[in-house]
Motif scaffolding. Structure first.
Motif, PDB file in Angstrom:
ATOM      1  N   GLU A 132     -52.237  59.034 -31.536  1.00  0.00           N
ATOM      2  CA  GLU A 132     -53.517  59.457 -31.191  1.00  0.00           C
ATOM      3  C   GLU A 132     -54.535  59.045 -31.886  1.00  0.00           C
ATOM      4  OE1 GLU A 132     -55.132  60.265 -27.941  1.00  0.00           O
ATOM      5  OE2 GLU A 132     -53.490  61.476 -27.779  1.00  0.00           O
ATOM      6  N   LYS A 176     -50.333  76.542 -26.448  1.00  0.00           N
ATOM      7  CA  LYS A 176     -48.944  76.689 -26.957  1.00  0.00           C
ATOM      8  C   LYS A 176     -48.105  77.748 -26.359  1.00  0.00           C
ATOM      9  CE  LYS A 176     -50.219  75.864 -31.615  1.00  0.00           C
ATOM     10  NZ  LYS A 176     -51.045  76.584 -32.991  1.00  0.00           N
ATOM     11  N   LEU A 233     -46.705  76.203 -23.108  1.00  0.00           N
ATOM     12  CA  LEU A 233     -45.658  75.278 -23.272  1.00  0.00           C
ATOM     13  C   LEU A 233     -44.344  75.858 -23.981  1.00  0.00           C
ATOM     14  CD1 LEU A 233     -47.571  72.388 -25.102  1.00  0.00           C
ATOM     15  CD2 LEU A 233     -46.173  72.096 -23.164  1.00  0.00           C
ATOM     16  N   ASP A 290     -67.070  70.495 -41.029  1.00  0.00           N
ATOM     17  CA  ASP A 290     -66.792  70.123 -42.583  1.00  0.00           C
ATOM     18  C   ASP A 290     -68.122  69.518 -43.058  1.00  0.00           C
ATOM     19  OD1 ASP A 290     -64.323  70.895 -42.528  1.00  0.00           O
ATOM     20  OD2 ASP A 290     -63.418  68.759 -42.422  1.00  0.00           O
ATOM     21  N   GLU A 311     -60.517  61.712 -41.936  1.00  0.00           N
ATOM     22  CA  GLU A 311     -61.737  61.819 -42.448  1.00  0.00           C
ATOM     23  C   GLU A 311     -61.917  63.433 -43.070  1.00  0.00           C
ATOM     24  OE1 GLU A 311     -64.738  60.543 -39.851  1.00  0.00           O
ATOM     25  OE2 GLU A 311     -66.473  60.934 -41.251  1.00  0.00           O
ATOM     26  N   ARG A 312     -61.452  64.326 -42.398  1.00  0.00           N
ATOM     27  CA  ARG A 312     -61.709  65.549 -42.973  1.00  0.00           C
ATOM     28  C   ARG A 312     -60.706  65.798 -44.227  1.00  0.00           C
ATOM     29  NH1 ARG A 312     -60.766  70.102 -38.671  1.00  0.00           N
ATOM     30  NH2 ARG A 312     -61.998  71.524 -39.766  1.00  0.00           N
ATOM     31  N   LEU A 327     -64.694  68.594 -37.983  1.00  0.00           N
ATOM     32  CA  LEU A 327     -65.107  67.476 -38.728  1.00  0.00           C
ATOM     33  C   LEU A 327     -66.809  67.754 -38.925  1.00  0.00           C
ATOM     34  CD1 LEU A 327     -65.125  64.907 -40.583  1.00  0.00           C
ATOM     35  CD2 LEU A 327     -65.413  63.388 -38.536  1.00  0.00           C
ATOM     36  N   GLN A 335     -56.808  68.705 -28.887  1.00  0.00           N
ATOM     37  CA  GLN A 335     -56.554  68.376 -30.514  1.00  0.00           C
ATOM     38  C   GLN A 335     -57.689  67.544 -31.170  1.00  0.00           C
ATOM     39  OE1 GLN A 335     -53.313  68.922 -32.770  1.00  0.00           O
ATOM     40  NE2 GLN A 335     -55.547  69.015 -33.818  1.00  0.00           N
ATOM     41  N   ILE A 336     -58.167  66.563 -30.190  1.00  0.00           N
ATOM     42  CA  ILE A 336     -59.259  65.701 -30.680  1.00  0.00           C
ATOM     43  C   ILE A 336     -60.492  66.383 -30.604  1.00  0.00           C
ATOM     44  CG2 ILE A 336     -60.624  63.712 -29.915  1.00  0.00           C
ATOM     45  CD1 ILE A 336     -58.048  62.679 -28.531  1.00  0.00           C
ATOM     46  N   GLU A 383     -60.476  68.499 -33.957  1.00  0.00           N
ATOM     47  CA  GLU A 383     -60.689  67.691 -35.139  1.00  0.00           C
ATOM     48  C   GLU A 383     -62.106  67.466 -35.311  1.00  0.00           C
ATOM     49  OE1 GLU A 383     -58.535  67.888 -37.488  1.00  0.00           O
ATOM     50  OE2 GLU A 383     -56.995  68.982 -36.268  1.00  0.00           O
ATOM     51  N   GLY A 404     -46.373  68.410 -30.401  1.00  0.00           N
ATOM     52  CA  GLY A 404     -47.121  68.718 -29.144  1.00  0.00           C
ATOM     53  C   GLY A 404     -46.448  69.587 -28.035  1.00  0.00           C
ATOM     54  N   ARG A 405     -45.117  69.682 -28.179  1.00  0.00           N
ATOM     55  CA  ARG A 405     -44.658  70.251 -26.930  1.00  0.00           C
ATOM     56  C   ARG A 405     -44.306  71.735 -26.895  1.00  0.00           C
ATOM     57  NH1 ARG A 405     -40.443  66.741 -24.176  1.00  0.00           N
ATOM     58  NH2 ARG A 405     -39.453  66.023 -26.257  1.00  0.00           N
ATOM     59  N   ASN A 422     -53.502  69.249 -24.168  1.00  0.00           N
ATOM     60  CA  ASN A 422     -53.110  69.501 -25.681  1.00  0.00           C
ATOM     61  C   ASN A 422     -53.815  68.353 -26.549  1.00  0.00           C
ATOM     62  OD1 ASN A 422     -52.407  71.663 -27.092  1.00  0.00           O
ATOM     63  ND2 ASN A 422     -50.415  70.913 -27.570  1.00  0.00           N
ATOM     64  N   THR A 481     -57.873  59.573 -36.948  1.00  0.00           N
ATOM     65  CA  THR A 481     -58.760  59.267 -37.629  1.00  0.00           C
ATOM     66  C   THR A 481     -59.856  60.230 -38.227  1.00  0.00           C
ATOM     67  OG1 THR A 481     -59.974  58.427 -35.749  1.00  0.00           O
ATOM     68  CG2 THR A 481     -58.995  56.457 -37.078  1.00  0.00           C
ATOM     69  N   THR A 482     -59.897  61.150 -37.209  1.00  0.00           N
ATOM     70  CA  THR A 482     -60.697  62.509 -37.595  1.00  0.00           C
ATOM     71  C   THR A 482     -60.251  63.262 -38.508  1.00  0.00           C
ATOM     72  OG1 THR A 482     -61.330  62.339 -35.370  1.00  0.00           O
ATOM     73  CG2 THR A 482     -62.337  64.155 -36.586  1.00  0.00           C
ATOM     74  N   LEU A 483     -58.634  63.381 -38.502  1.00  0.00           N
ATOM     75  CA  LEU A 483     -58.144  64.342 -39.421  1.00  0.00           C
ATOM     76  C   LEU A 483     -58.249  63.612 -40.768  1.00  0.00           C
ATOM     77  CD1 LEU A 483     -56.326  66.598 -39.877  1.00  0.00           C
ATOM     78  CD2 LEU A 483     -54.500  65.367 -39.393  1.00  0.00           C
ATOM     79  N   HIS A 543     -49.494  70.199 -21.582  1.00  0.00           N
ATOM     80  CA  HIS A 543     -49.369  68.958 -22.552  1.00  0.00           C
ATOM     81  C   HIS A 543     -50.399  67.806 -22.488  1.00  0.00           C
ATOM     82  CE1 HIS A 543     -46.689  65.521 -24.160  1.00  0.00           C
ATOM     83  NE2 HIS A 543     -47.228  66.421 -24.931  1.00  0.00           N
ATOM     84  N   GLU A 575     -57.751  58.708 -32.309  1.00  0.00           N
ATOM     85  CA  GLU A 575     -58.959  59.648 -32.307  1.00  0.00           C
ATOM     86  C   GLU A 575     -58.664  60.645 -33.087  1.00  0.00           C
ATOM     87  OE1 GLU A 575     -62.365  59.899 -31.491  1.00  0.00           O
ATOM     88  OE2 GLU A 575     -62.168  57.763 -30.489  1.00  0.00           O
ATOM     89  N   PHE A 576     -57.349  61.252 -33.095  1.00  0.00           N
ATOM     90  CA  PHE A 576     -57.129  62.483 -33.568  1.00  0.00           C
ATOM     91  C   PHE A 576     -56.703  62.223 -35.427  1.00  0.00           C
ATOM     92  CE2 PHE A 576     -52.930  64.749 -35.074  1.00  0.00           C
ATOM     93  CZ  PHE A 576     -53.652  65.728 -35.603  1.00  0.00           C
ATOM     94  N   MET A 579     -47.320  73.371 -34.734  1.00  0.00           N
ATOM     95  CA  MET A 579     -47.363  73.171 -33.598  1.00  0.00           C
ATOM     96  C   MET A 579     -48.925  72.776 -33.196  1.00  0.00           C
ATOM     97  SD  MET A 579     -45.776  75.794 -30.774  1.00  0.00           S
ATOM     98  CE  MET A 579     -44.349  76.343 -31.621  1.00  0.00           C
ATOM     99  N   LYS A 580     -49.058  71.579 -32.363  1.00  0.00           N
ATOM    100  CA  LYS A 580     -50.589  70.999 -32.087  1.00  0.00           C
ATOM    101  C   LYS A 580     -51.022  72.311 -31.081  1.00  0.00           C
ATOM    102  CE  LYS A 580     -50.158  65.990 -32.578  1.00  0.00           C
ATOM    103  NZ  LYS A 580     -50.335  65.027 -31.563  1.00  0.00           N
ATOM    104  N   PRO A 581     -52.408  72.438 -31.013  1.00  0.00           N
ATOM    105  CA  PRO A 581     -53.168  71.841 -31.844  1.00  0.00           C
ATOM    106  C   PRO A 581     -53.155  72.532 -33.481  1.00  0.00           C
ATOM    107  CG  PRO A 581     -54.361  73.313 -30.415  1.00  0.00           C
ATOM    108  CD  PRO A 581     -53.030  73.291 -30.116  1.00  0.00           C
ATOM    109  N   ILE A 582     -53.525  71.684 -34.433  1.00  0.00           N
ATOM    110  CA  ILE A 582     -53.350  72.247 -35.745  1.00  0.00           C
ATOM    111  C   ILE A 582     -54.490  72.815 -36.363  1.00  0.00           C
ATOM    112  CG2 ILE A 582     -51.038  71.198 -36.297  1.00  0.00           C
ATOM    113  CD1 ILE A 582     -52.914  69.241 -37.910  1.00  0.00           C
ATOM    114  N   MET A 624     -43.893  63.006 -31.256  1.00  0.00           N
ATOM    115  CA  MET A 624     -43.967  62.207 -30.005  1.00  0.00           C
ATOM    116  C   MET A 624     -44.625  61.149 -30.181  1.00  0.00           C
ATOM    117  SD  MET A 624     -43.214  63.211 -26.625  1.00  0.00           S
ATOM    118  CE  MET A 624     -44.596  63.445 -25.578  1.00  0.00           C
TER     119      MET A 624
END
Ligand SMILES: Nc1ncnc2c1ncn2[C@@H]1O[C@H](COP(=O)(O)OP(=O)(O)OP(=O)(O)O)[C@@H](O)[C@H]1O
Ligand SMILES: [Mg+2]
Lengths: 121, 574
Positions: A9, B407, B410, B374, A18-19, B371, B363-364, B367, A80-81, B359, A14-16, B356, A11-12, A100-103, A53
């Motif tokens: 993923e 979560k 799932l 941040d 950067e953070r 950010l 997540q995006i 983040e 993610g599951r 999810n 790259t953002t992570l 799923h 987008e995920f 587990m996502k979301p982290i 995954m």
């Protein structure tokens, strides 16, 4: 600290990335297992964050190969599951921990610190 | 009492059988089984018993007839012989003595004396000439010269050559009879020798026979006048018998006649050449006594057999139908369980798919928002705008909340398929109670979770545990009133068992329902969409995990469901 993030993923990741960089880390990202392995071979990172995954060889296989070539790199797995089964399987294969996502970034940082402590000893 | 004996299927109404109800009408099945078996078993038994009854009765009656008839024949022979013997004795005398000898009183007295000694029974002797006048007489009375010419017997002896009279009292006031024989002399002359025969001998003879016969033997004349006394009918000689005179028959005959409420078996024979009829009277009741005994045995045996057969038939039918019933219930139950768990599984799969899919974008968002946050934290130029920081903060909390849900969904859905894995009871209970957080808040229900620290992770089936706990929680929530409380406690009982209890402050369960709540389809919430399957499935799930579940309740205070789980599922039973 040199961290390698492997997740499909974009987008995920790259953002992570950067953070984490904001928090003073050196971060590289890879979109799948093969790319990740290539980067490890090229320049082994201090830590690795690996999604389970993924298309291609998948997280567990990537983990196995990393552990085979660089057993001392701590690997934190992302799932993610909602299954703890794969997480546990991963830990059996030598992963440091699984999340587990979301982290939550703070928790990730905590895990990385723990791993760093362990590595120092 | 009766209710206790009533088998489970009796009041059964299959909520799920629908229009196949007739197929599973256990009560009529039971009736059919009982009726058919009883019919098939009892019919031949009763038939045989009746046949046996008739045959033995007939045999008993025949036996009585035969015995009576034989007795009468024998007695007749004896009596006839007795009379003939005396007649022949008289005939011998008239042949052996010339007229002037018998008409000599001294000689006649000697003859009478000889008769008394030799045969007995004679009390007097007289010689009557052709004109009917008694020429000579020896005996207790002075009857010499008496004229008999006008009397019936004298005419009869002239015609037939001999005569035997009825019994009569005579001068001596003792019953006796008269025997007379005629003897022809040369020319047309004749005379008659006449003797009275004492009845003592006769009576003694008969009473001897009676002992053998089991009844009484009497002699009557053709008018039904008793010639010998009858003890059986309580009459003395010369009275009339209480029954009608039987019609003439050349041989012995036996018939039944009822006299004063008693049935008498009457055997009789006409004594030819005499006015007498020999009669044997027997009380049928007394004779049938041995047979009544047999009858009692037969009936008793029949009654006992019928009782046992019925007991066995009813017992067997009840047992079998109950087994069919149980099997059927298990079948229905299994069907429903499969349906239910299929439903749960597909709902679970769908939820998992949705969760799923959500999810990743979640997540995006998380983040990205992280950010932005941040930036505010790490870059001074953004630091001054608190409103933006607040906005980002609320995005993050919302995403966190979504994340918590996905979560949970799932992890819940993942565990539909059964597998043993190490479980942490605190986490599972937390997950499950998480589902009702919101509802609890809206209805101000206090939910308390209290888990002992000394409970280790143990091998169990996460999915099943979740479903068990979720069912109990849902039940509690559907009964707790506004402002009530649900207290969930997990305690370690001992080395091998953990007890998880769900105590609510609901209305409680009445004692009569308490034992039924785990039955499939038992529900008091049918109007509110309850299926009554929740607890029965919970019960089965707990059993599959090797545990136990029980319900306790105090009416008005609340209910407590306690699930006891083994820490080591491999070891069955404590
Ligand atoms: N916590 C409780 N307090 C009071 N009664 C209860 C409680 N739990 C169960 N019961 C009683 O037991 C019955 C059976 O429960 P069960 O869970 O099997 O079915 P249900 O809840 O009625 O239906 P469903 O589970 O399909 O929604 C309920 O209808 C109710 O009468
Ligand atoms: Mg229920």
């Amino acid at each position: 600290m040199n961290v390698l993030l492997v997740d499909d993923e974009v987008e995920f990741v790259t953002t992570l990335a950067e953070r984490l960089e904001i928090r003073g880390m050196t971060v590289r990202t890879a979109g799948d297992g093969e790319a990740g392995l290539a980067m490890v071979a090229d320049d082994p990172p201090d830590f690795m964050v690996l999604d389970l995954m993924m298309p291609g060889i998948g997280g567990l296989e990537t983990l196995k190969r990393v552990k085979a070539s660089h057993p001392d790199i701590p690997v934190i797995l992302l799932t993610g599951r909602g299954s703890t089964k794969e997480g546990i399987e991963g830990m059996r294969l030598g992963a440091f921990d699984y999340m587990m996502k979301p982290i939550d970034i703070d928790q990730l940082l905590k895990k990385l610190e723990e791993a760093a402590e362990l590595k120092k000893d | 009492m009766l209710n206790k004996l009533k088998p489970a299927f009796w009041d059964h109404e299959d909520a799920a059988a629908g229009h196949y109800r007739r197929l599973f009408d256990f009560r009529s099945l039971w009736f059919q089984a009982v009726a058919l078996t009883t019919f098939v078993v009892l019919l031949p038994l009763i038939f045989i018993t009746i046949a046996e009854y008739t045959v033995t009765r007939k045999a008993a009656e025949d036996e009585i007839l035969l015995r009576t008839s034989r007795f009468v024949s024998n007695t007749r022979r004896t009596v006839a012989f007795f009379l003939e013997e005396r007649r022949f004795a008289l005939e011998f005398i008239v042949r052996d003595n010339r007229y002037d000898a018998v008409s000599d009183p001294e000689r006649l007295a000697v003859i009478l004396d000889n008769l008394k000694r030799g045969l007995g029974g004679f009390s007097d002797l007289g010689v009557i000439d052709a004109s009917g006048r008694q020429q000579t007489y020896v005996g207790p009375h002075n009857l010499e010269g008496k004229d008999y010419s006008g009397q019936d017997w004298f005419r009869e002896v002239m015609e037939k050559g001999y005569y035997i009279s009825d019994v009569f009292m005579g001068y001596r006031q003792t019953p006796h009879l008269v025997i007379a024989v005629r003897h022809n002399l040369p020319g047309d002359r004749f005379y008659v020798l006449r003797a009275s025969v004492d009845l003592e001998r006769f009576k003694r003879l008969l009473s001897q026979l009676e002992i053998l016969g089991g009844g009484s033997a009497i002699i009557i004349n053709r008018e039904g006048i008793l010639q010998t006394p009858c003890d059986q009918c309580g009459k003395s000689a010369l009275e009339k018998v209480p029954f009608s005179v039987p019609e003439f028959a050349p041989h012995t005959r036996v018939l039944e006649e009822s006299v004063a409420g008693e049935t008498l078996v009457i055997g009789y024979a006409y004594l030819i050449d005499t006015p007498f009829i020999l009669v044997a009277i027997k009380d049928k009741e007394a004779l049938m006594q041995p047979w009544y005994h047999t009858r009692r045995q037969i009936i008793g045996f029949l009654g006992l057999s019928v009782f046992f057969i019925l007991a066995v038939v009813v017992g067997m039918a009840t047992y079998l139908v109950n087994n069919i019933y149980m099997a059927d219930r298990r079948r229905v139950m299994a069907l429903h369980e499969v349906e239910y768990s299929n439903k749960m599984a597909s709902i679970g799969r769908m939820a998992a798919g949705v969760a799923h899919e959500i999810n990743n974008p979640l997540q995006i968002i998380y983040e990205k928002a992280g950010l932005i946050k941040d930036f505010f934290t790490f870059k001074p130029e953004y630091k001054d705008d608190p409103r933006l920081l607040e906005l980002v903060g609320s995005i993050l909390t919302s995403v966190e909340r979504c994340g918590a849900i996905t979560k949970r969904v799932l992890s819940f859905a993942r565990h539909q398929e059964s597998a043993l894995e190490p479980v942490r009871i605190k986490r599972i209970l937390g997950d499950v109670l998480g589902f009702v957080d919101k509802e609890a808040a809206y209805r101000s229900i206090t939910v308390t979770l209290d888990v002992d620290d000394d409970i280790p992770d143990f091998l169990s089936d996460r999915g099943k545990l979740q479903q068990i706990f979720l069912n109990l929680t849902n039940n509690a929530f559907s009964f707790i009133m506004e402002g009530g409380a649900l207290t969930v406690k997990a305690e370690r009982k001992n080395k091998r068992w953990v007890a998880v209890s769900f105590a609510d402050t609901g209305p409680g369960i009445p004692a009569k329902n308490l034992e039924r709540v785990f039955e499939p389809f038992f529900t008091t919430r049918s109007t509110k969409g309850g299926t009554g399957l929740g607890l029965s499935i919970t019960y089965h799930l707990v059993q599959e995990l090797g545990g136990k579940i029980k319900a306790e309740s105090e009416l008005g205070k609340g209910s407590t469901f306690i699930v006891t789980l083994p820490l080591d599922p491999g070891k069955k039973e404590a």
